[in-house]
Design a protein around this motif. Structure first.
Motif, PDB file in Angstrom:
ATOM      1  N   VAL A  32      48.246  45.688  13.959  1.00 25.93           N
ATOM      2  CA  VAL A  32      47.370  46.160  12.751  1.00 25.93           C
ATOM      3  C   VAL A  32      47.173  45.012  11.860  1.00 25.93           C
ATOM      4  O   VAL A  32      48.092  44.164  11.464  1.00 25.93           O
ATOM      5  CB  VAL A  32      47.731  47.435  12.159  1.00 25.93           C
ATOM      6  N   MET A  33      45.994  44.580  11.487  1.00 27.77           N
ATOM      7  CA  MET A  33      45.914  43.553  10.554  1.00 27.77           C
ATOM      8  C   MET A  33      45.224  44.319   9.226  1.00 27.77           C
ATOM      9  O   MET A  33      44.297  44.893   9.133  1.00 27.77           O
ATOM     10  CB  MET A  33      44.593  42.611  11.108  1.00 27.77           C
ATOM     11  N   GLY A  34      46.013  43.379   8.220  1.00 25.47           N
ATOM     12  CA  GLY A  34      45.397  44.021   6.726  1.00 25.47           C
ATOM     13  C   GLY A  34      44.846  42.822   5.896  1.00 25.47           C
ATOM     14  O   GLY A  34      45.369  41.860   6.069  1.00 25.47           O
ATOM     15  N   TRP A  35      44.370  43.357   4.847  1.00 29.17           N
ATOM     16  CA  TRP A  35      44.155  42.424   3.980  1.00 29.17           C
ATOM     17  C   TRP A  35      44.650  42.987   2.337  1.00 29.17           C
ATOM     18  O   TRP A  35      44.505  44.340   2.200  1.00 29.17           O
ATOM     19  CB  TRP A  35      42.486  42.523   3.600  1.00 29.17           C
ATOM     20  N   PHE A  36      45.344  42.181   1.726  1.00 31.17           N
ATOM     21  CA  PHE A  36      45.776  42.540   0.510  1.00 31.17           C
ATOM     22  C   PHE A  36      45.347  41.445  -0.446  1.00 31.17           C
ATOM     23  O   PHE A  36      44.816  40.423  -0.248  1.00 31.17           O
ATOM     24  CB  PHE A  36      47.378  42.478   0.475  1.00 31.17           C
ATOM     25  N   PHE A  46      47.087  47.048  -1.566  1.00 29.08           N
ATOM     26  CA  PHE A  46      46.510  47.240  -0.443  1.00 29.08           C
ATOM     27  C   PHE A  46      44.864  46.995  -0.518  1.00 29.08           C
ATOM     28  O   PHE A  46      44.559  47.641  -1.437  1.00 29.08           O
ATOM     29  CB  PHE A  46      46.704  48.167   0.327  1.00 29.08           C
ATOM     30  N   VAL A  47      44.134  46.228   0.256  1.00 29.53           N
ATOM     31  CA  VAL A  47      42.737  46.356   0.271  1.00 29.53           C
ATOM     32  C   VAL A  47      42.131  46.903   1.375  1.00 29.53           C
ATOM     33  O   VAL A  47      41.407  48.138   1.425  1.00 29.53           O
ATOM     34  CB  VAL A  47      42.032  44.926   0.102  1.00 29.53           C
ATOM     35  N   ALA A  48      42.409  46.554   2.774  1.00 30.00           N
ATOM     36  CA  ALA A  48      41.821  47.288   3.896  1.00 30.00           C
ATOM     37  C   ALA A  48      42.771  46.793   5.072  1.00 30.00           C
ATOM     38  O   ALA A  48      43.615  45.975   5.058  1.00 30.00           O
ATOM     39  CB  ALA A  48      40.597  46.436   4.191  1.00 30.00           C
ATOM     40  N   ALA A  49      42.588  47.646   6.094  1.00 25.38           N
ATOM     41  CA  ALA A  49      43.313  47.314   7.451  1.00 25.38           C
ATOM     42  C   ALA A  49      42.497  47.793   8.525  1.00 25.38           C
ATOM     43  O   ALA A  49      41.399  48.706   8.380  1.00 25.38           O
ATOM     44  CB  ALA A  49      44.676  48.242   7.311  1.00 25.38           C
ATOM     45  N   THR A  57      39.694  51.784  11.157  1.00 31.21           N
ATOM     46  CA  THR A  57      39.658  50.932   9.591  1.00 31.21           C
ATOM     47  C   THR A  57      40.253  51.912   8.608  1.00 31.21           C
ATOM     48  O   THR A  57      40.244  53.136   8.617  1.00 31.21           O
ATOM     49  CB  THR A  57      38.447  50.246   9.209  1.00 31.21           C
ATOM     50  N   TYR A  58      40.799  51.344   7.660  1.00 36.19           N
ATOM     51  CA  TYR A  58      41.335  51.897   6.322  1.00 36.19           C
ATOM     52  C   TYR A  58      40.845  51.003   5.239  1.00 36.19           C
ATOM     53  O   TYR A  58      41.038  49.994   5.150  1.00 36.19           O
ATOM     54  CB  TYR A  58      42.912  51.932   6.502  1.00 36.19           C
ATOM     55  N   TYR A  59      40.721  52.072   3.958  1.00 34.39           N
ATOM     56  CA  TYR A  59      40.306  51.193   2.851  1.00 34.39           C
ATOM     57  C   TYR A  59      40.814  51.780   1.649  1.00 34.39           C
ATOM     58  O   TYR A  59      41.379  52.975   1.655  1.00 34.39           O
ATOM     59  CB  TYR A  59      38.888  51.351   2.584  1.00 34.39           C
ATOM     60  N   ALA A  60      41.171  50.844   0.735  1.00 31.97           N
ATOM     61  CA  ALA A  60      41.637  51.410  -0.639  1.00 31.97           C
ATOM     62  C   ALA A  60      40.595  52.075  -1.380  1.00 31.97           C
ATOM     63  O   ALA A  60      39.443  51.536  -1.091  1.00 31.97           O
ATOM     64  CB  ALA A  60      42.189  50.227  -1.534  1.00 31.97           C
ATOM     65  N   ALA A 103      48.737  51.776  10.223  1.00 36.46           N
ATOM     66  CA  ALA A 103      48.067  50.770   9.050  1.00 36.46           C
ATOM     67  C   ALA A 103      48.863  51.160   7.802  1.00 36.46           C
ATOM     68  O   ALA A 103      48.275  52.113   7.180  1.00 36.46           O
ATOM     69  CB  ALA A 103      46.591  51.030   8.770  1.00 36.46           C
ATOM     70  N   TYR A 104      49.970  50.505   7.709  1.00 34.15           N
ATOM     71  CA  TYR A 104      50.623  50.924   6.165  1.00 34.15           C
ATOM     72  C   TYR A 104      49.835  50.132   5.151  1.00 34.15           C
ATOM     73  O   TYR A 104      49.363  49.117   5.235  1.00 34.15           O
ATOM     74  CB  TYR A 104      52.138  50.094   6.340  1.00 34.15           C
ATOM     75  N   THR A 105      50.073  50.785   4.116  1.00 30.46           N
ATOM     76  CA  THR A 105      49.491  50.306   2.895  1.00 30.46           C
ATOM     77  C   THR A 105      50.235  49.468   2.015  1.00 30.46           C
ATOM     78  O   THR A 105      49.950  48.929   0.988  1.00 30.46           O
ATOM     79  CB  THR A 105      48.812  51.194   1.889  1.00 30.46           C
ATOM     80  N   ASN A 106      51.665  49.590   2.145  1.00 31.72           N
ATOM     81  CA  ASN A 106      52.764  48.798   1.538  1.00 31.72           C
ATOM     82  C   ASN A 106      52.860  47.409   2.064  1.00 31.72           C
ATOM     83  O   ASN A 106      53.143  47.478   3.274  1.00 31.72           O
ATOM     84  CB  ASN A 106      53.936  49.555   1.549  1.00 31.72           C
ATOM     85  N   TYR A 107      52.593  46.545   1.258  1.00 33.63           N
ATOM     86  CA  TYR A 107      52.752  44.979   1.835  1.00 33.63           C
ATOM     87  C   TYR A 107      54.207  44.664   2.284  1.00 33.63           C
ATOM     88  O   TYR A 107      54.155  43.788   3.028  1.00 33.63           O
ATOM     89  CB  TYR A 107      52.312  44.242   0.680  1.00 33.63           C
ATOM     90  N   VAL A 108      55.064  45.527   1.805  1.00 31.28           N
ATOM     91  CA  VAL A 108      56.511  45.140   2.502  1.00 31.28           C
ATOM     92  C   VAL A 108      56.411  45.428   3.965  1.00 31.28           C
ATOM     93  O   VAL A 108      57.602  45.082   4.823  1.00 31.28           O
ATOM     94  CB  VAL A 108      57.558  45.699   1.790  1.00 31.28           C
ATOM     95  N   ALA A 109      55.679  46.330   4.565  1.00 28.58           N
ATOM     96  CA  ALA A 109      55.723  46.540   5.867  1.00 28.58           C
ATOM     97  C   ALA A 109      55.110  45.420   6.838  1.00 28.58           C
ATOM     98  O   ALA A 109      55.279  45.476   7.984  1.00 28.58           O
ATOM     99  CB  ALA A 109      54.986  47.950   5.968  1.00 28.58           C
TER     100      ALA A 109
END
Length: 123
Positions: A32-36, A46-49, A57-60, A103-109
């Motif tokens: 899973v790829m994310g943008w923060f 979290f912005v999107a993944a 897809t997932y969005y804030a 798609a985790y929304t916590n950046y530590v993941a």
């Protein structure tokens, strides 16, 4: 895993930018790829993944309807199309990757990170 983010810049409110994240070093079908993003003095958020395998897809909530995350399998690149930009979108934007279908929304993941790219939205 290497990630290289680029495409930031200065834009007026209401404008658009497209960020890119070039990924290498692995086959990303199970990632899973994310943008923060991180604004000065604030925590990374979290912005999107996107799930590479099926492009779910997932969005804030703050960017839903304005930003679109996508990926190009042939180029191993993830994009963040940002429209209707607001001054509060000003931040350093980071791409990240995690070996997972969640798609985790916590950046530590996310263990893998690209360097940031600065987005500045002027009012």
């Amino acid at each position: 895993v290497q990630l290289q983010a680029y495409g930031g810049g200065l834009v007026q409110a209401g404008g658009s930018l497209r960020l890119s994240c070039a990924a290498s070093g692995r086959t990303f079908s199970s990632y899973v790829m994310g943008w923060f993003r991180q604004a000065p003095g604030k925590e990374r958020e979290f912005v999107a993944a996107i799930r590479w395998s099926d492009e779910i897809t997932y969005y804030a909530d703050s960017v839903k309807g304005r930003f679109t995350i996508s990926r190009d399998n042939a180029k191993n690149t993830v994009y963040l199309q940002m429209n209707s930009l607001k001054p509060e979108d000003t931040a350093v934007y980071y791409c990240a990757a995690r070996y997972s279908n969640n798609a985790y929304t916590n950046y530590v993941a996310y263990p893998y990170w690209g360097q940031g790219t600065l987005v500045t939205v002027s009012s």
